[in-house]
Design an enzyme around this catalytic site. Structure first.
Site, mmCIF file in Angstrom:
data_model
loop_
_atom_site.group_PDB
_atom_site.id
_atom_site.type_symbol
_atom_site.label_atom_id
_atom_site.label_comp_id
_atom_site.label_asym_id
_atom_site.label_seq_id
_atom_site.Cartn_x
_atom_site.Cartn_y
_atom_site.Cartn_z
ATOM 1 N NE ARG A 173 -3.817 0.430 2.011
ATOM 2 C CZ ARG A 173 -4.570 0.994 2.948
ATOM 3 N NH1 ARG A 173 -4.682 0.425 4.143
ATOM 4 N NH2 ARG A 173 -5.204 2.121 2.700
ATOM 5 C CB CYS A 231 -1.898 3.851 9.328
ATOM 6 S SG CYS A 231 -3.333 4.414 10.271
#
Length: 278
Positions: A173, A231
């Site tokens: 990611r 995050c």
């Protein structure tokens, strides 16, 4: 060294065997569903109260997919769960520590100090043969007063100007190879990738404190550097802040970028980096 924010199953069983007051919160939650209330109803640690991450420990407005709750909503939810400043709180989830760590961070941000997380959560409790209840305890509402601001927090500007910005999402990611939730893959320019999943052993428990300390010292966490953790939407980052506290490093508590990449990437004018560390 400050007390560890981690509670073991053995510690919890011992605490439940004493008459000392304790508030046990079940925060089972899954990013892609199903949500945790049916799991709680099917069986939970005796005495635990279910608290919903989406409606109590997250807000309905603000940057990112899981903005922080406003003080009034948070206070109402915690009062209903019987949370008070005088009674220790232990949070647990299904076992990945994501929801429990988010609850821990929000409770600390709200001014509570005696808050810990059950290492390995519900899965560890079952594996150890812990008793299971389907009875929902009667809870007397508390008079807790929430005063937010007790944990360091930054916005997008604070994150991009941090001396060390750690992106703790999975590496694919971070690089932009995979992006299941946000409008575009990649990362905030300048962020370094320190995947939070590497904080755990094969059983799903946190690594030993010295191993965590070495891991984060190697990542550049030290007392002389401003550290911000990011995050996807501020949940995995809270778990990393928990891990750094559990490591016992003599450093200030890292700041949370609560909106994280979901907030950053929502503005098309902000730059996005892809590939390995930029």
């Amino acid at each position: 060294m400050a007390p560890s924010p981690i509670t073991t199953v053995a510690d919890l069983r011992a605490a439940l065997d004493t008459p000392a007051p304790l508030r046990l919160l079940d925060i089972r939650w899954h990013l892609s569903g199903p949500q945790g209330r049916p799991e709680y109803d099917a069986g939970h640690i005796p005495g635990a109260v279910f608290v919903d991450l989406e409606t109590v420990f997250s807000g309905q407005s603000g940057g990112g997919r899981h903005p922080l709750p406003d003080a009034e909503t948070l206070q109402a939810g915690l009062r209903a769960a019987g949370v008070s400043a005088e009674v220790p709180v232990i949070c647990y989830d299904s076992g990945d520590t994501l929801a429990a760590a988010r609850a821990w961070w929000v409770l600390r941000w709200a001014g509570l100090t005696n808050v810990t997380v059950l290492d390995g959560g519900w899965a560890a409790w079952l594996a150890a043969g812990g008793p299971v209840s389907t009875d929902e305890p009667r809870v007397e509402a508390s008079d807790l007063v929430v005063r937010t601001g007790a944990m360091p927090l930054v916005d997008a500007d604070g994150a991009v100007h941090a001396e060390l910005l750690m992106d703790v999402r999975a590496h694919n990611r971070y690089t932009g190879e995979v992006e299941p939730f946000d409008r575009v893959g990649g990362h905030i320019p300048g962020a370094v990738n320190v995947p939070g999943g590497d904080d755990f052993d094969e059983s799903g428990r946190f690594l030993a404190a010295d191993q965590l300390a070495n891991r984060y010292a190697d990542a550049g966490v030290d007392a002389d550097r401003e550290v911000v953790v990011s995050c996807g939407s501020g949940i995995t980052a809270a778990r990393t802040i928990l891990a750094i506290e559990a490591a016992g490093l003599p450093v200030p508590t890292p700041a949370l970028y609560a909106g994280s990449y979901s907030d950053w990437s929502s503005d098309p004018s902000r730059p996005i980096a892809t590939g390995p560390q930029s």
